[in-house]
Each structure stands twice: as structure tokens, then as C-alpha cells.
Design an enzyme around this catalytic site. Structure first.
Site, PDB file in Angstrom:
ATOM      1  N   GLY A  41       0.834  -1.197   0.000  1.00 34.93           N
ATOM      2  CA  GLY A  41       0.000   0.000   0.000  1.00 34.93           C
ATOM      3  C   GLY A  41       0.868   1.246   0.000  1.00 34.93           C
ATOM      4  O   GLY A  41       1.921   1.291   0.639  1.00 34.93           O
ATOM      5  N   GLY A  46       1.336   3.958   4.070  1.00 36.32           N
ATOM      6  CA  GLY A  46       2.304   3.100   3.398  1.00 36.32           C
ATOM      7  C   GLY A  46       3.480   3.869   2.824  1.00 36.32           C
ATOM      8  O   GLY A  46       4.639   3.490   3.017  1.00 36.32           O
ATOM      9  N   SER A 285     -18.306  18.663   1.677  1.00 36.62           N
ATOM     10  CA  SER A 285     -17.682  18.979   2.965  1.00 36.62           C
ATOM     11  C   SER A 285     -18.699  19.264   4.066  1.00 36.62           C
ATOM     12  O   SER A 285     -19.730  19.894   3.856  1.00 36.62           O
ATOM     13  CB  SER A 285     -16.762  20.176   2.800  1.00 36.62           C
ATOM     14  OG  SER A 285     -16.298  20.586   4.062  1.00 36.62           O
ATOM     15  N   ARG A 338     -21.627  13.824  13.109  1.00 35.76           N
ATOM     16  CA  ARG A 338     -21.933  13.055  11.899  1.00 35.76           C
ATOM     17  C   ARG A 338     -22.911  11.910  12.119  1.00 35.76           C
ATOM     18  O   ARG A 338     -23.870  11.753  11.373  1.00 35.76           O
ATOM     19  CB  ARG A 338     -20.628  12.469  11.333  1.00 35.76           C
ATOM     20  CG  ARG A 338     -19.739  13.517  10.718  1.00 35.76           C
ATOM     21  CD  ARG A 338     -18.437  12.908  10.263  1.00 35.76           C
ATOM     22  NE  ARG A 338     -17.578  13.966   9.683  1.00 35.76           N
ATOM     23  CZ  ARG A 338     -16.358  13.750   9.215  1.00 35.76           C
ATOM     24  NH1 ARG A 338     -15.841  12.549   9.234  1.00 35.76           N
ATOM     25  NH2 ARG A 338     -15.663  14.736   8.707  1.00 35.76           N
ATOM     26  N   ARG A 464     -14.687   8.379  14.190  1.00 42.60           N
ATOM     27  CA  ARG A 464     -13.496   9.185  13.955  1.00 42.60           C
ATOM     28  C   ARG A 464     -13.885  10.655  13.825  1.00 42.60           C
ATOM     29  O   ARG A 464     -14.897  10.984  13.222  1.00 42.60           O
ATOM     30  CB  ARG A 464     -12.801   8.730  12.673  1.00 42.60           C
ATOM     31  CG  ARG A 464     -11.546   9.526  12.337  1.00 42.60           C
ATOM     32  CD  ARG A 464     -10.871   9.001  11.091  1.00 42.60           C
ATOM     33  NE  ARG A 464     -11.673   9.138   9.893  1.00 42.60           N
ATOM     34  CZ  ARG A 464     -11.882  10.280   9.243  1.00 42.60           C
ATOM     35  NH1 ARG A 464     -11.366  11.401   9.692  1.00 42.60           N
ATOM     36  NH2 ARG A 464     -12.618  10.308   8.144  1.00 42.60           N
TER      37      ARG A 464
END
Lengths: 667, 230, 250
Positions: A41, A46, A285, A338, A464
Site C-alpha cells: 500500500g 504506506g 464537505s 456526523r 473518527r
């Protein structure tokens, strides 16, 4: 079931990482030259890891299935990256960033990991600036910051709406430099199809050269997976088309544990699906919710008329509109987090009040903002008693200054002018907090196998925060893994180069070949895509924004049936020994068909609601998430057994010594 | 000097050669036009003939003229080399459909500078044969001004431009040169790295003005002669 | 809407290739790639090989999609990648030619997929700032004027798709190369290596077989990010500065 140990170093939270870093075993420079590392990755995690490891002297082989490392999906991140720099003098600190992240994750992440993340966050900005990342600046030449959802300080660094792109290019360039120095060997258009274990340690991978179809063996002393998240199990998501779980899932099939797979983040403001043919969803956004008001018609009849095209949003009078977020959450209004906003949108659409032809969309309306801005601008210009047209024109100007590029993107995709008619939005799968279980060293339970970035589960708990994904990917790659991998490798300095003719390599390669052959031989009549779409629908329906035990059981049943159908009737054109994108897709979907079931099993076992995981049975009277800290304050790490057997659950208890567990409220 | 030859053979070096030789030729055109306009003076060709005599006898001008020939050849040869290189880079398989779009240039001209240049090169050969070569060694009459014998280039010009075919050839050639300048003028600045948000519009404007005025000036001469004498 | 597609089909790098004609039923809300998805679904149902094309993020930022639509890289809309191009810009009954990005340095892999690894090698030649992880000083220790940061960003926004090469009559890669050179040369951090960088990257660009710029500016016109040819001018300046200003051994 066994209790898992995260190998968290002892000592006070604030000193754990510093002390650990200073006392961990090291690999001497001359020994590094004899150690090989495979990184799979080339996204933020990565690429940054591969570059940093090569700088240290290790020999690195890096793999990407893309035609170039720069195409990894980190490139699409828009908003920004958090760092506890306190440049704004607004009281930010490592502790605050740590606390916000733990709380935002609904208390389902490890204190020590998150604290370390907050500590190194500042270094990431410095590193990126040194690499030439053109962050936004103020007139004085200093770095600019903006504010992001869920926090009370300005700590987000950004490069217009393309922060992910700029950070990824920084890491890509650092990686390219190591390629030119001969320290990194780059394998593009190579997909990892299995990990090779020798004596219980990860010692290499089997990769398929996508151009020729050839299976290749690559050996190393350690293997690092930086292969991203698995949001594409839902088919429609904001992930890139080729994002997949295969590398991680193959590790699971070899014994690595999958942690908290049901923790999925659904982002509330995406452009809704416009038809069955749709291949992916595009994020708008979150900042739009600052000025946009979310609503649906009060009456189902009005919604139906809109769906049929008989009415438009403008035909619905004010009193017939339901600004449901403002109604349900007066304290936070349209700016609830969210997960809350997403669930509310689902609820009103389930009631039949959705506004797109598919019935799955709500309005995001800027009319009020345009009116307000227009009035204030007219006032500023000294226009007394302005007419409606003037107000509108001036208001649209202000909105364009603030969100012009987003409005343009929306218009490009939908063909509708969001200045005139309200935007339509709907939640979409965006990020997966779950992933491979790793300890404090970012090592999975398989020695020598490491997982970094979105691929692991470690830092975001059940939800998150915005602008934290970039932070975690780069923290892991630049500032954590390059140290912690030494703990494992310091014991490997006497291990000679791993040979690829070991029987383990031969056997694993054979297994991969057999797996691909069996896929090719099915010779059915349905496309891979059609199975993926059906899987996505099942996942969304039963393991999406809101889940319940009955639905999850049904979901598991449906996935099993779909998997059977897949192995009976999938059709893959072409052959194995050539460039064959359909075969690549088939292999990925086959793995999604197994992961999907595990996600449902995990969601079913977690009898609580937390963060992105909302179980309808576990909610407060007002329909809010009801956490159960007594019984579920642990990481659920699943061990694969057999396709016909249930996976085995291992628990890593989450110990909170520094923060107090509280319930969130937005009323 | 390895660095210099490396520079000259690099893609950017080749372009710089094109740009500098091009700019030299642009300057030359002004001088050339200024001299030629004396053909229109109403003195039976005396000032022009004296000018031509001076131009062929001054050691400085002679040196510069050799430089000019070299630059024309260099510009042409380098242009040909670039055209070849670019054709190779484009690949063997052409697009079935190709729509060229551009910013601030005329893409139809810009993408055909090689062909346009070839036409100009042919024009230069004919032009030099007709006047320069005949002046140098060819059969050309002489006139005397104040006791000094001077080759009568004026009459050669006047005779040539009584032929409609030659007039058309010259006028068309000037249009082609105009097209070459239309792109070449501003392009040579861009190649040298001179691109500035404040001044580039001016360069573009001057380039277009130049591409019209200079060829127009040249084209006027055969037209005037043809009209006057025919 | 009913469309006739003339799609370039080519088995591999050594195959000659040619156009195949397909009829496809699309609707105006589809993106161009979703329209191709529909075509591929049709082909698979007929047990034929689907059209191979590169694509990934489908939001205009990864730079994977690479096709020339009716003679224009990424199609008729400016500042728009193929994945963001929607079918409402086409009409019922249209015939659409779809070809790969063509250039000697971008050999065709299959159908519409080309090999753009030359771009990676150019970046590897010097498109970076030599800083190891951990060496960096505080981000605010380097002051950069807002306008400079913004101009550097305008160059850095390049998505590496190769439309510039595909559009250029000379298949020149100068817009791509100059975008990186310009981005890094503008910033104080990048100035230190600017001389070495420009020489190495230009050398690599030449070796990859790209053509020479003749300032046609088709690259800027077709660039999905609208990157300006003023960056090519800056590259030229940097190059001249390096060749004539810096000591020989770079």
C-alpha cells in the site's frame, strides 16, 4: 476466548511513549542494511512508512495495485489534518487533542495509542512543511488553521480542499527519493493476494502482477500492511472504486485478528444516489452545515410529489417544511455530529419523506443563509430597503465566496444549481474505524505482521473525528512504525535473507493459484459487479446506519446465500494469465462476502450503541445512542476459523485511567 | 564545455536555440523592412541602390549577414530536428479524432510551425535566388551616382514585381510569415522563461501587432510596384 | 439516450488495435465512466470481454482516468476529469469516439489503459525535497508569503493524469514536469535543490521520449486542474539559471 494484551508500556500516560521510545531495543545501522521489509500500500501510511524505513537503512519493497503510488485514495481527503500546535493561542494542547479524540471515538479506543497520536501530531506538520506541502498561509507567512466539527479550537491545517492530495504527494515524493537512491524497490500494478508465514512469523507475500497475471513470491523479515479501509463492502461509499479488504482479509485468513469490524463511519453530507447504475458517492464537505439548513416536507404527499417531479422544493411553503435537526436537537441544530445527523436523515426518509426519486435524500437549503448574508451585505453597502432581488444577488455572492468550489462540484455532478434550488444530500459510508487488531507496536497478533493507517483499528474507537484520518496515517508511517518495528526486528538480526523457495512460499502460492483458478472455473452467468451491488444493499440495509439483532441475523443469512450464489454463478471473462480487471474485482468481492458476514456478527454481538454503531434496541428514550461501558468497554478481536464455523471472539479490555466515561448529549 | 553541448542537445536547450535565433530573425526583419522601404522613395531608386551597395560592402554588415545566414539555417535545421523528435514522441498511432484547444494562442498555427516554417524556407530560397544571388554574381545592370558605380538592384526589383505571379507569391509568403510570427514572437519569450502576469499581455499584444505590421510593410512593396508599373 | 460508441480495443502492447462499435443506452445523470460501466455490464452478459479502462476515485483527484473522448483528453468540458464528466453534456444519438491517451512514452497496456510510469520515473529523478523524517524544524520557522504558497499550490494541484501529454501535438510532458519544478522552486524549502532538480528532471523527461514544447498551450486548455503554462516558463528560467549559473557538476 483469550484476553488480548496490547503491550502498552507502563508508566504515566504522558510519559509512556517518550520512555518507551528511549528504552526500546534498537537495530544497529549496519544490521538494518541486512533486513528486508515489505510494505503493501502506498497511501499516506504506506508511503510515509516505506520512505522512513528506507531512510533508516532497511531494504524496502513496496507494493501498490495502482499504476502509480500517487493514486492511493488518501489523495481524495479534502478538509485537513489536525495537530496540537496551539498556533492560535486558543488553549490547544496534546491533552486536548487526545481527549477530543477519545471522546469523539465514544470511549472505544486505547488511551495510550491516542495520546501518542496527539503527541506526534505536531511533528507531522513540520515534516510536511519541510517536504514542501503548500499548506494555507496567512498574510504574515505563518501557517493558517481552521476549525472542524466537534472541537472548540482551531487546530486543522489545510491546503485548500485538497489536503489529502498534498500530504500524499509529499509522502510519495519522499518515497520516490528512496526509490531513486535504490533503497526502495517499487512494484506497481502488483496486488498482494496472500501473506506467507514461516514458523509463525510473517515472512513475505504472494503478489499478482496485474499486467501479466503472473504470481510472484516476495520475501522479507517483516511485512507491513497499509492497505486502507473496507468501506467498499457497502458497494456505494465515498471510497475509491478499487479500495478493498483483500490484503487485510488474507491476513485474517492466516490468523490475524479483525478488531471491531462493525465500526463504520457514515458521513451525513454526500450527494445522494441518482440511480441504480451509480458506482460511487461523492462527499460534500461537512462545513456546508454551518450555513445550510436541513429539511424535508412535513407531509408524505408533498415528498411524493417531489419524488415524482410534480413539485419542487420551492413549492413547499415554509409551514409545511420540517427542519428536523433544529426541531430534534435545538442546542446543536444542523451542526450535530456526523453519526447523529446521519441517523436522523435515515429516520425521516424511512418515514417516506425523502425527496429524491429514490426516496433517499434530504434538502440542504441555503436560502436562509443567502437572505441573511444579503441583508447584512446590503446594510454594509448602505442600501436601505433593498428589494428581494438585490438581497438575493448579494447573498449569493457571499455564499459563493465561502463555498464556491463545493457548489460548483455539486452542480457538475447533479446538473442542478444549488444557489437556486436546495442541495439534496444523503448519508454515505465514508471510513471504517475497525481493522486489523494491533498492539502498541502496531504489530498484529502474527509476529512480523504490522498494520498501519486505516487498515488497523487502533486510534479512532467507534467514531473518527474530522481531519484525524490523515493525522493517524502519517503518524503511524512517519513517527511510530519506524521505531516500533525495531522491537521485532532487533530479534531478527541473525536471520539471513528469507528464501522464496521455502515450502511455505510454494504452498501459499499454490493456494492462491487454486483460489484464482476456482474463481475462473465457475463460468456462471452473472457479473462480479452485480454480486457486489447486492452485497452492498444487504450491508446497508442490515448493517448500516442503524442495526438491530433481527436484521443482523437476516443479513448474515442473506450474505451466506449470496456467497453461495457467487461461487455458483459468477462469470469472469478472459483468463488468469493476462491483465484482467474482472478477475481482480472477483477476488476482492469474494473477500468482501466473507468480511460482510463478520461485520454483522460483530454488530450483533455488541449489545450497545456507540459512535458509528447504533443498535436500535439500545437507545435512550429520545432515540440517542446508549453505551454499555460495564459490559462492552473492550476491543472485539475476531479470529477466523472456518467458512462454516463462527469466528472466535477475543477481548482486549479498554482501561481508562485518565478520562472519565461520559454520555454525549446534543439536545 | 561538456555542459554546453549537453545543454544544446537537451529539450530545453533546443528550444532556447529556436527562441534566440527566432528573436534575432525578428530583429533582422525590422532592419530589412526599414531598408526595403527605401524602394518606395521617389528618387528613381538611388537611395535604395546606395543602401544596397553599403550593405554589401560594409565589413560589419557582411559579418552580421553571415551570422544571419547561419541563424536561418540553424533555426530551420533545429526546427526540422524538433519536428522529427515530436512526431516520434506522438507515436505511430494517430488519434482518429483530435480537437485541439488552446489558451492564448492560435493552436492551428502553433501546432503547424514546422510546416509554416518549411514554406518560409522555400520562400527564402526563391527570394535569395532572385535578388541576393543575382546581386552577388548574377547579371545585373549598373548605375553611376556621383561617379561611383553601383549595382542597379532597384531595376531588378521593379522588373520582378511587374510579374503578377511573383507579386502574388510574395504577398502570400508574407501572410505565411505573419502566421509564423503570430505564434513565434510570444513563444520565444515564453521559452526564455519570460512570462509574467503583468507584462505577458503586452508581449502578446506586441507580437500580434508585429505579425501584422511587418509582413504588411513587406507586402506593400510588390503591390505598389505592380500598381505603379502595370 | 441512445449512443453509438467507437471504442479503441487493443489486446496488449503488441497488438495492433482498432475501433469497435457499440450501442449503449445511457441517461443524463450518469458520469461518463458509469456509462462505460453499463457498456461493460452488457458485454459481460454477452460473455464478451469488457473494455479495460483505468479509474479509481471517481471524484476527479486520483488522476487514474485516462481517455480521449471525441478528440479531447477527459472530454469536452474544461477543468473536468472523465469521471466527473456527465452524460448530460451529450445528446441522444451522438457518436462518441473513445481512445486511450496516445504518446510514445505512454504505451497502451490494454484497450484504454496506458502505462504512465514514465511520470513516476521523472519524479524519482528529482521531484522531491531531500529531507529525512525527523529532520524538520518547526513549521512556522519557514515563513512563506500567502501568494507564494498559493502559487505553489496551483502547481502542486497536478493530479499526474497525463492529459497534457495526450493533448499536446508534440506529446510533450513539460506541463507535468514544470508543475513539480515550479511548485518546489517557489518554496524556500525547495530552492536549495532547485538547480539539481531541474537538470535531473529535464534529463529524465528527455530520456522517456516525450516531445518538445512548442508553446501550443493545449496542455493548459485540457488540464483538468487548469495548471498554467506560466509554470513551463518558470521551469525554463530555472533551467537556464542552473545551466549558466551553477557549477558544472550537478
Amino acid at each position: 476466548m483469550k484476553q488480548l494484551d496490547g503491550h502498552i508500556p507502563p508508566g504515566p500516560l504522558k510519559e509512556k511513549w517518550t520512555t518507551y521510545r528511549s528504552t526500546m531495543p534498537l537495530v544497529a545501522p549496519n544490521n538494518k542494511l541486512r533486513l528486508d521489509i515489505i510494505v503493501v500500500g502506498t497511501g499516506l501510511a504506506g508511503a510515509s512508512a516505506a520512505a522512513s524505513l528506507a531512510e533508516l537503512g532497511y531494504n524496502v519493497k513496496v507494493f501498490t495495485f495502482h499504476d502509480s503510488p500517487r493514486r492511493a485514495h488518501s489523495i481524495a481527503a479534502q478538509g485537513g489534518i489536525n495537530a496540537a500546535k496551539n498556533y492560535k493561542n486558543d488553549g490547544d494542547s496534546v491533552w486536548r487533542l487526545f481527549y477530543d479524540t477519545i471522546k469523539g471515538g465514544d470511549y472505544r479506543s486505547r488511551e495510550a495509542n491516542v495520546y501518542r497520536l496527539a503527541e506526534v501530531s505536531a511533528n507531522i506538520i513540520d515534516q510536511a512543511v519541510a517536504q514542501g506541502v503548500p499548506f494555507a498561509r496567512e498574510y504574515g507567512g505563518y501557517l493558517d488553521n481552521r476549525s472542524f466539527g466537534g472541537v472548540q479550537v482551531k487546530r486543522t491545517f489545510y491546503a485548500r480542499g485538497q489536503t489529502g492530495q498534498q500530504l500524499l504527494l509529499g509522502a510519495y515524493q519522499a518515497l520516490s527519493r528512496q526509490v531513486s537512491l535504490g533503497k526502495v524497490e517499487l512494484y506497481h500494478r502488483h496486488e498482494m493476494l496472500d501473506v506467507v508465514l514461516v514458523d509463525g512469523k510473517a515472512r513475505g507475500i504472494i503478489a499478482r502482477n496485474l499486467l501479466t497475471g503472473e504470481l510472484e513470491r516476495h520475501a522479507a523479515h517483516a511485512v507491513v500492511l497499509a492497505t486502507g479501509g473496507y468501506g467498499n463492502v457497502f458497494y456505494l461509499s465515498t471510497n475509491a472504486m478499487n479500495s478493498n479488504v483483500t490484503a487485510a482479509w488474507r491476513a485474517v485468513r492466516r490468523g490475524a485478528y479483525m478488531a471491531n469490524p462493525c465500526f463504520t463511519q457514515i458521513h451525513p453530507t454526500c450527494i445522494p444516489q441518482s440511480g441504480e447504475y451509480q458506482s460511487k458517492l461523492t462527499l460534500m464537505s461537512e462545513s456546508l452545515r454551518n450555513d445550510g439548513r436541513v429539511w424535508v416536507p412535513k407531509k408524505v404527499e408533498d415528498a411524493e410529489a417531489i419524488r415524482k417531479g410534480l413539485k419542487t422544493a420551492l413549492d413547499i411553503p415554509e409551514e409545511d417544511r420540517d427542519y428536523y435537526l433544529e426541531r430534534m436537537y435545538p442546542a446543536f441544530g444542523n451542526l450535530v455530529p456526523r453519526d447523529v445527523a446521519s441517523r436522523a436523515a435515515k429516520r425521516v426518509c424511512d418515514e417516506g419523506r425523502g425527496v429524491s426519486p429514490t426516496g433517499k435524500a434530504v434538502f440542504l437549503d441555503f436560502a436562509t443563509a443567502i437572505e441573511r448574508y444579503g441583508q447584512s451585505k446590503a446594510h454594509a453597502f448602505g442600501i436601505h430597503q433593498p428589494d428581494a432581488a438585490t438581497i438575493r444577488r448579494l447573498g449569493e455572492q457571499v455564499v459563493e465566496e465561502k463555498y464556491g468550489n463545493l457548489f460548483e462540484m455539486y452542480e457538475k455532478i447533479t446538473g442542478e444549481n444549488p444557489y437556486k434550488v436546495p442541495m439534496k444530500i444523503y448519508p454515505a459510508v465514508h471510513y471504517t474505524m475497525g481493522g486489523l487488531w494491533v498492539d502498541y507496536n502496531l504489530q498484529t497478533n502474527i509476529p512480523g505482521l504490522f498494520a498501519i493507517g486505516e487498515c488497523n483499528f487502533s486510534d479512532h474507537g467507534a467514531n473518527r473525528l474530522g481531519a484525524s484520518a490523515l493525522m493517524q496515517g502519517l503518524a503511524d508511517g512517519y513517527f511510530v512504525l519506524p521505531y516500533t518495528i525495531g522491537v521485532f526486528l532487533s530479534n531478527e538480526i541473525r536471520t539471513p535473507r528469507i528464501a522464496t523457495d521455502l515450502p511455505e512460499f510454494e504452498q501459499t502460492e499454490q493456494e492462491v493459484r487454486t483460489r484464482l483458478e476456482s474463481l475462473m472455473q465457475i463460468g456462471g452467468s452473472q457479473s462480479v459487479e452485480s454480486f457486489h451491488r447486492r452485497l452492498g444493499k444487504i450491508m446497508w440495509e442490515y448493517c448500516g446506519m442503524a442495526r438491530n439483532a433481527e436484521g443482523l441475523r437476516k443479513g448474515i443469512q442473506l450474505i451466506r446465500e449470496l456467497r453461495k450464489a457467487f461461487y455458483k454463478d459468477v462469470f469472469i471473462p478472459g483468463s488468469m494469465d493476462e491483465f484482467n480487471p474482472e478477475l481482480e474485482k472477483a477476488h476482492r468481492v469474494a473477500d468482501f462476502l466473507e468480511l460482510g458476514e463478520l461485520m454483522c456478527i460483530d454488530a450483533l454481538h455488541r449489545n450497545e450503541s456507540c459512535g458509528g454503531h447504533f443498535r436500535e434496541e439500545y437507545q435512550t428514550e429520545d432515540g440517542e445512542a446508549l453505551r454499555n461501558d460495564e459490559e462492552y468497554a473492550y476491543v472485539a478481536a475476531w479470529e477466523w476459523t472456518d467458512i462454516n464455523q463462527d469466528p472466535v471472539l477475543h477481548k482486549e479490555p479498554l482501561v481508562f485511567e485518565n478520562v472519565e466515561l461520559k454520555t454525549r448529549s446534543y439536545k | 564545455m561538456g555542459w554546453f553541448s549537453k545543454f544544446l542537445t537537451s529539450s530545453l536547450g533546443q528550444k532556447v536555440v529556436m527562441s534566440l535565433t527566432g528573436l534575432f530573425l525578428i530583429v533582422f526583419l525590422v532592419v530589412h523592412l526599414a531598408g526595403n522601404l527605401q524602394l518606395l522613395a521617389d528618387d528613381g531608386g538611388r537611395s535604395f541602390n546606395e543602401y544596397a551597395h553599403f550593405m554589401t560592402h560594409s565589413p560589419l554588415i557582411k559579418t552580421i549577414s553571415y551570422l544571419l545566414y547561419a541563424f536561418i539555417l540553424l533555426h530551420a535545421f533545429q526546427g526540422w530536428a524538433l519536428w522529427r523528435k515530436n512526431r516520434l514522441a506522438r507515436g505511430a498511432q494517430p488519434y482518429a479524432v483530435h480537437r485541439l484547444r488552446a489558451v492564448n494562442t492560435n493552436p492551428r498555427i502553433a501546432s503547424r510551425m514546422g510546416w509554416i516554417g518549411t514554406v518560409i524556407f522555400v520562400f527564402i530560397l526563391v527570394h535569395m535566388y532572385q535578388f541576393w544571388f543575382k546581386m552577388k554574381i548574377g547579371d545585373i545592370g549598373v548605375v553611376r551616382y556621383d561617379g561611383q558605380e553601383v549595382k542597379d538592384l532597384y531595376t531588378l526589383v521593379a522588373t520582378t514585381y511587374q510579374n503578377l505571379g511573383f507579386v502574388l507569391f510574395y504577398v502570400v509568403s508574407m501572410v505565411v510569415i505573419g502566421a509564423h510570427l503570430w505564434h513565434g514572437f510570444q513563444s520565444s519569450f515564453q521559452t526564455l522563461g519570460i512570462n509574467h502576469s503583468k507584462y505577458s499581455p503586452l508581449i502578446h499584444f506586441l507580437g500580434k501587432l508585429y505579425a501584422i505590421v511587418i509582413p504588411l510593410g513587406f507586402a506593400l512593396i510588390p503591390i505598389v510596384f505592380f500598381v505603379k508599373h502595370a | 439516450m441512445k449512443l453509438t460508441l467507437k471504442v479503441w480495443r487493443q489486446q496488449g502492447p503488441n497488438d495492433k488495435g482498432g475501433f469497435a462499435t457499440y450501442q449503449v443506452e445511457a441517461n443524463e445523470h450518469m458520469s461518463f465512466l458509469e456509462m462505460l460501466d453499463v457498456l461493460n455490464q452488457q458485454l459481460i452478459e454477452k460473455k464478451e470481454e469488457p473494455v479495460a479502462f483505468d479509474h479509481d476515485c471517481r471524484e476527479g483527484i486520483c488522476g487514474a482516468c485516462s481517455m480521449v473522448i471525441n478528440g479531447q483528453p477527459h472530454g469536452p468540458m474544461q477543468k473536468t476529469t472523465t469521471c466527473q464528466l456527465h452524460m448530460r453534456h451529450f445528446k441522444d444519438g451522438d457518436t462518441i469516439y473513445i481512445e486511450p491517451f496516445r504518446a510514445q512514452a505512454f504505451p497502451v497496456v490494454k484497450d484504454l489503459v496506458v502505462d504512465r510510469s514514465a511520470f513516476d520515473r521523472i519524479i524519482q529523478a528529482g521531484g522531491y525535497i531531500s529531507v529525512d523524517t525527523g529532520q524538520a524544524q518547526d513549521g512556522n520557522a519557514i515563513l512563506i508569503p500567502k501568494e507564494t504558497a498559493s502559487e505553489a499550490f496551483d502547481a502542486a494541484t497536478c493530479i499526474g493524469c497525463g492529459a497534457c501529454v495526450a493533448a499536446c501535438p508534440n506529446a510533450s510532458a513539460m506541463l507535468f514536469v514544470s508543475a513539480k519544478i515550479s511548485h518546489l522552486a517557489l518554496l524556500p524549502q525547495g530552492k536549495i535543490e532547485a538547480s539539481r532538480r531541474v537538470q535531473r528532471m529535464v534529463k529524465q523527461m528527455d530520456e522517456e521520449g516525450f516531445g518538445r514544447c512548442s508553446n501550443v498551450t493545449a496542455c493548459e486548455a485540457e488540464c483538468p486542474k487548469g495548471i498554467s503554462v506560466s509554470h513551463i516558463a518558470r521551469m525554463n528560467r530555472e533551467f537556464l539559471k542552473s545551466v549558466f549559473g551553477a557549477p558544472e557538476a550537478v
